[in-house]
Design a protein around this motif. Structure first.
Motif, PDB file in Angstrom:
ATOM      1  N   ASN A 484       0.833  -1.212   0.000  1.00 16.39           N
ATOM      2  CA  ASN A 484       0.000   0.000   0.000  1.00 16.39           C
ATOM      3  C   ASN A 484       0.865   1.258   0.000  1.00 16.39           C
ATOM      4  O   ASN A 484       0.593   2.216  -0.729  1.00 16.39           O
ATOM      5  N   PHE A 485       1.903   1.269   0.845  1.00 18.63           N
ATOM      6  CA  PHE A 485       2.790   2.435   0.912  1.00 18.63           C
ATOM      7  C   PHE A 485       3.384   2.735  -0.465  1.00 18.63           C
ATOM      8  O   PHE A 485       3.429   3.896  -0.897  1.00 18.63           O
ATOM      9  N   LEU A 486       3.839   1.687  -1.129  1.00 19.85           N
ATOM     10  CA  LEU A 486       4.472   1.867  -2.442  1.00 19.85           C
ATOM     11  C   LEU A 486       3.473   2.388  -3.470  1.00 19.85           C
ATOM     12  O   LEU A 486       3.784   3.285  -4.264  1.00 19.85           O
ATOM     13  N   ARG A 487       2.273   1.816  -3.467  1.00 18.32           N
ATOM     14  CA  ARG A 487       1.274   2.229  -4.451  1.00 18.32           C
ATOM     15  C   ARG A 487       0.828   3.667  -4.195  1.00 18.32           C
ATOM     16  O   ARG A 487       0.672   4.460  -5.140  1.00 18.32           O
ATOM     17  N   LEU A 488       0.620   4.014  -2.934  1.00 23.70           N
ATOM     18  CA  LEU A 488       0.217   5.390  -2.619  1.00 23.70           C
ATOM     19  C   LEU A 488       1.339   6.375  -2.951  1.00 23.70           C
ATOM     20  O   LEU A 488       1.072   7.507  -3.379  1.00 23.70           O
ATOM     21  N   ALA A 489       2.589   5.956  -2.770  1.00 28.14           N
ATOM     22  CA  ALA A 489       3.719   6.816  -3.134  1.00 28.14           C
ATOM     23  C   ALA A 489       3.720   7.087  -4.635  1.00 28.14           C
ATOM     24  O   ALA A 489       3.927   8.228  -5.077  1.00 28.14           O
ATOM     25  N   ARG A 490       3.489   6.046  -5.428  1.00 28.08           N
ATOM     26  CA  ARG A 490       3.466   6.213  -6.888  1.00 28.08           C
ATOM     27  C   ARG A 490       2.299   7.091  -7.328  1.00 28.08           C
ATOM     28  O   ARG A 490       2.428   7.924  -8.221  1.00 28.08           O
ATOM     29  N   ILE A 491       1.130   6.882  -6.713  1.00 28.57           N
ATOM     30  CA  ILE A 491      -0.066   7.618  -7.121  1.00 28.57           C
ATOM     31  C   ILE A 491       0.050   9.093  -6.746  1.00 28.57           C
ATOM     32  O   ILE A 491      -0.289   9.980  -7.542  1.00 28.57           O
ATOM     33  N   THR A 492       0.529   9.379  -5.535  1.00 26.89           N
ATOM     34  CA  THR A 492       0.477  10.745  -5.016  1.00 26.89           C
ATOM     35  C   THR A 492       1.796  11.495  -5.101  1.00 26.89           C
ATOM     36  O   THR A 492       1.814  12.721  -4.938  1.00 26.89           O
ATOM     37  N   GLY A 493       2.892  10.793  -5.293  1.00 27.66           N
ATOM     38  CA  GLY A 493       4.198  11.446  -5.270  1.00 27.66           C
ATOM     39  C   GLY A 493       4.766  11.623  -3.877  1.00 27.66           C
ATOM     40  O   GLY A 493       5.806  12.270  -3.704  1.00 27.66           O
ATOM     41  N   GLN A 494       4.105  11.049  -2.844  1.00 28.49           N
ATOM     42  CA  GLN A 494       4.608  11.156  -1.467  1.00 28.49           C
ATOM     43  C   GLN A 494       5.732  10.125  -1.269  1.00 28.49           C
ATOM     44  O   GLN A 494       5.510   9.019  -0.776  1.00 28.49           O
ATOM     45  N   GLN A 495       6.931  10.500  -1.627  1.00 29.40           N
ATOM     46  CA  GLN A 495       8.043   9.554  -1.650  1.00 29.40           C
ATOM     47  C   GLN A 495       8.432   9.052  -0.259  1.00 29.40           C
ATOM     48  O   GLN A 495       9.062   7.996  -0.132  1.00 29.40           O
ATOM     49  N   GLU A 496       8.038   9.785   0.786  1.00 27.11           N
ATOM     50  CA  GLU A 496       8.363   9.305   2.133  1.00 27.11           C
ATOM     51  C   GLU A 496       7.682   7.972   2.424  1.00 27.11           C
ATOM     52  O   GLU A 496       8.168   7.168   3.236  1.00 27.11           O
ATOM     53  N   LEU A 497       6.563   7.696   1.749  1.00 27.72           N
ATOM     54  CA  LEU A 497       5.885   6.413   1.937  1.00 27.72           C
ATOM     55  C   LEU A 497       6.699   5.266   1.340  1.00 27.72           C
ATOM     56  O   LEU A 497       6.698   4.155   1.858  1.00 27.72           O
ATOM     57  N   GLU A 498       7.396   5.542   0.252  1.00 27.70           N
ATOM     58  CA  GLU A 498       8.274   4.518  -0.320  1.00 27.70           C
ATOM     59  C   GLU A 498       9.392   4.193   0.664  1.00 27.70           C
ATOM     60  O   GLU A 498       9.769   3.027   0.840  1.00 27.70           O
TER      61      GLU A 498
END
Length: 615
Positions: A484-498
Motif C-alpha cells: 500500500n505504501f508503495l502504491r500510494l507513493a506512486r499515485i500521489t508522489g509522497q516519496q516518504e511512503l516509499e
C-alpha cells in the motif's frame, strides 16, 4: 472439544468453581490469539485450534495445549485431570507456576526480537525456486494434503512471471487455479470456495466457506483472465461474486464472515448428493447426463455420497444451457435442506479484502454491479465501523461495533480503497486511503525499530506487543501495508511512503530471507520496488467517450507495477491530494494520456488506440 468438554456439565461445574473461564473469538481478538498461539508453539512445538491456555491473574501463561479429550486415554492426559492438576498446583505451590510463567514470557519476548537486514535483490529468485520445488505438477498447488488455496502465493508467481518472463511461474498458477475449480473445493451447485482440501486432488474439502478465501481467489482468477483472456476465468470470478452477493452480504452492504462446514451435525451434509437424488430432481435422462458431467456415481466419492466435481471433464468444454438450467434446479432443491450456520460477524479486515476483489472485478469485467457492491460496503464501514472520533473498529454484529481495529483491518481496508479509486477514479476513495494510512502509521508504527505492531498504541496492553509479517491463510497486515505504501507513493508522489515500505521490509529482512516462500505478499512489494512500473495520467472532461476508452485500455491490462490517475475539470480536489497532477493538461481539448517511467514522461497521447500500443 466444544461438545466433549465445554458444554459438559461435569467439566463446567469444575471450571466455574475453580477458574475464571474466558472464551476468545480469534477473529475478534487476533492480538490475543496471535500471542497465545506463539506460547503454545513455544511450549509444544506445534499449534492449532481449539487452543486452551492456563494463565496467572496477570495473564501470563504456564500451560498450553490444543485438543484435549475430556478424560485421559492412551497416554493422553484428559481435560478433567489437567484441571485438577492445575487447581492443586495453584493451591499448594502457586510460586512454582508463577515462576514457570515468567520463564515462558522471557522466551516469548526473545522470539519477538527482529534482526534488521537489507533484503538481497535475488530473494525473489530464491522464492521462486522454493515454490517450484514444492509444486505439485500433477494436481497443482504446493505440497501434499491438506492443501490451502493461499492465493497470495499465486499473486507472487504471476508478478514474478511478468517481471522475469519465466513461463513456468505462470504455468504453476494456471495449473493450480484450474485444478481448484475442477475439484470439490469449489461448490459447483451454489458457487464459492471452501476453506481447504483435505486431500491432494482438491476433491474433498473442509466444507467451511470463508469470506477471505473467496475474496482473494476472485482476484487470482481475475488476474489470470487479464493475462490469458480465457473467458472461463472471468466466469469463475463471476460465480464467486454471485455466491458472495447472494449469501454473504447484509442488506446494508457489509459482508458476513463465514459459513460452517456442518449442518444437522454432519460435515458437508448440505453439499452432498446421491445419484438417485439428482435423477429425482432432473429426471432419468437429464439426471444421468448431469451425473456424467459432474462425476456423480452410485458408489459416491465421499462416504457413499457425491461431491460434484469437474475432475473428469475437460476444461475446454463450455457449460451448456442444459448444465446451467439443471444446476439451477438442483440449487433450488438444495434450498429445502437445513443450512449450515452463518457467522454473520462483519469484520473490517475481511470486508477490505472483498471490497478490493469487487473493485478489481468491476474494472476488469466492466460490470458496474461489482463496483456498486464495493462502494456500498465502503459506505457501510464508514457508517457502522468508525467511532465518533474517527477511530476504525474491527467488528460489527447486531447493531454493535466493537474492538479497536488492528493493523490488518487498516491495511486491508486501505487496499480495498486503493482498488476502488483505480476503478472509479473518485478522489474521495483516495482521500480516505491516505487518511487511514496516516492513522495506521500513527497508531501502529514502531518508532524505534520500524514495522507495524498488531494492535494500536491505544489498545489494551497485553503481555507483549507483537509484530507479524508471515503470510498464513491470508496475508499479514505488514506485508499488505508495505505494498500500500508503495502504491500510494506512486499515485500521489509522497516519496516518504516509499521510504517507509523499504524500512518496514528491512526490519523483517532476516525472517523473510530465512524462508522467502512464507512471505509472498512481501515479495510482491519487493518486486514492485524492483520493477520499472509506469505512472499513467489521463486528463480530460467527465463523460467524454474517448476518455472512457483510454481508461478502459488501462484497466483491462494486467500491469501489476503500474498506477493510473485520472484528472477531469470537475475534480479540483484531486490536485490537493496529488499536487503534481496540475501539470498534466488536455492537449487541444482532447482527452490526453501521459505515460511516465523513472520520473520521465513520454509525448502526450490523444488517441486510445495509440495508448493501447504504448502500453
Amino acid at each position: 472439544m466444544e461438545k466433549e468438554s465445554f458444554e459438559d456439565l461435569e467439566v463446567a461445574e469444575f471450571l466455574n468453581q475453580h477458574f475464571i473461564s474466558i472464551k476468545v473469538d480469534r477473529e475478534e481478538r487476533p492480538d490475543i490469539d496471535h500471542i497465545y498461539m506463539e506460547v503454545c508453539q513455544t511450549l509444544t512445538g506445534s499449534g492449532g485450534w481449539p487452543l486452551s491456555l492456563f494463565l496467572t491473574p496477570d495473564k501470563e501463561p504456564f500451560f498450553a495445549g490444543t485438543y484435549i479429550p475430556k478424560k485421559s486415554r492412551m497416554g493422553m492426559a484428559g481435560f478433567l485431570s489437567i484441571l485438577e492438576g492445575v487447581r492443586s498446583a495453584w493451591d499448594n505451590n502457586p510460586e512454582y507456576l508463577m515462576e514457570s510463567s515468567k520463564k515462558i514470557l522471557n522466551v516469548l519476548q526473545q522470539t519477538q526480537l527482529l534482526i534488521k537486514k537489507e533484503i538481497e535483490q535475488n530473494i525473489v529468485d530464491q522464492a521462486f525456486k522454493q515454490y517450484r520445488n514444492d509444486f505439485d505438477s500433477i494436481f497443482g498447488g504446493f505440497g501434499s494434503a491438506p492443501k490451502f488455496p493461499s492465493p497470495h502465493n499465486l499473486y507472487f508467481l504471476t508478478r514474478y512471471w511478468y517481471h522475469s518472463k519465466n513461463q513456468q511461474a505462470l504455468d504453476m498458477v494456471e495449473k493450480t487455479l484450474d485444478a481448484m475449480y475442477q475439484g470439490g473445493i469449489f461448490d459447483h451447485i451454489g458457487f464459492g470456495f471452501s476453506r481447504y482440501s483435505t486431500d491432494r486432488k482438491w476433491l474433498v474439502p473442509h466444507f467451511e466457506k470463508m469470506l477471505y478465501d473467496n475474496a482473494l481467489l476472485a482476484i487470482a482468477y481475475l488476474e489470470l483472465y487479464q493475462i490469458k483472456k480465457e473467458n472461463r476465468y472471468a466466469e469463475i470470478a463471476k460465480q464467486i461474486f454471485c455466491y458472495v452477493l447472494r449469501d454473504m452480504t447484509s442488506e446494508e452492504g457489509g459482508f458476513y464472515s463465514a459459513e460452517d462446514a456442518d449442518s444437522e451435525g454432519e460435515e458437508g451434509k448440505f453439499y452432498l448428493w446421491t445419484m438417485d437424488e439428482i435423477i429425482e430432481v432432473l429426471g432419468k435422462e437429464e439426471g444421468i447426463k448431469f451425473c456424467e458431467y459432474f462425476d456423480i456415481t452410485e458408489k459416491g466419492n465421499f462416504e457413499g455420497k457425491n461431491i460434484p466435481n469437474l475432475m473428469k471433464t475437460p476444461l475446454n468444454i463450455m457449460e451448456s444451457e442444459f448444465i446451467i438450467k439443471s444446476r439451477e434446479k438442483l440449487f433450488q432443491k438444495r434450498l429445502e435442506r437445513v443450512f449450515p450456520h452463518k457467522d454473520d460477524k462483519v469484520l473490517t479486515a475481511w470486508n477490505g479484502l472483498m471490497i478490493a476483489a469487487l473493485a478489481i472485478g468491476g474494472r476488469v469485467l466492466g460490470d458496474k454491479k461489482y463496483t456498486s457492491a464495493a462502494e456500498k460496503a465502503v459506505e457501510f464501514l464508514e457508517n457502522r465501523l468508525f467511532r465518533e472520533d474517527g477511530r476504525l473498529l474491527a467488528r460489527y454484529r447486531d447493531g454493535e461495533a466493537a474492538f479497536l481495529a488492528y493493523a490488518d483491518d487498516y491495511a486491508f481496508y486501505i487496499w480495498g480503497l486503493i482498488e476502488l479509486y483505480e476503478t472509479t477514479f473518485k478522489s474521495n476513495y483516495l482521500e480516505k486511503a491516505l487518511k487511514l494510512n496516516g492513522d495506521l502509521i500513527s497508531l501502529f508504527w514502531d518508532n524505534e525499530k520500524g514495522g507495524l505492531f498488531i494492535y494500536g498504541s491505544d489498545g489494551e496492553k497485553l503481555i507483549i506487543r507483537p509484530k507479524e509479517i508471515y503470510d498464513g491463510a491470508i496475508p499479514s497486515g505488514n506485508s499488505v501495508a508495505a505494498l500500500n505504501f508503495l502504491r500510494l507513493a506512486r499515485i500521489t508522489g509522497q516519496q516518504e511512503l516509499e521510504g517507509k515500505a523499504y524500512q518496514l521490509l528491512n526490519v523483517f529482512g532476516n525472517r523473510i530471507e530465512s524462508y522467502p516462500k512464507g512471505y509472498a505478499f512481501s515479495l510482491m512489494a519487493i518486486l514492485y520496488m524492483q520493477s520499472e512500473g509506469k505512472e499513467i495520467i489521463i486528463a480530460g472532461q467527465e463523460g467524454e467517450k474517448e476518455l472512457q476508452k483510454m481508461i478502459s485500455k488501462v484497466q483491462v491490462k494486467f500491469s501489476p507495477f503500474s498506477s493510473c490517475v485520472v484528472v477531469t475539470g470537475q475534480q479540483d480536489d484531486i490536485c490537493d491530494l496529488i499536487p503534481f497532477i496540475s501539470n498534466y493538461k488536455s492537449v487541444e481539448g482532447k482527452p490526453t494520456a501521459y505515460i511516465c517511467e523513472k520520473y520521465v514522461c513520454r509525448e502526450p497521447i490523444t488517441d486510445s488506440s495509440q495508448l493501447e500500443k504504448m502500453l
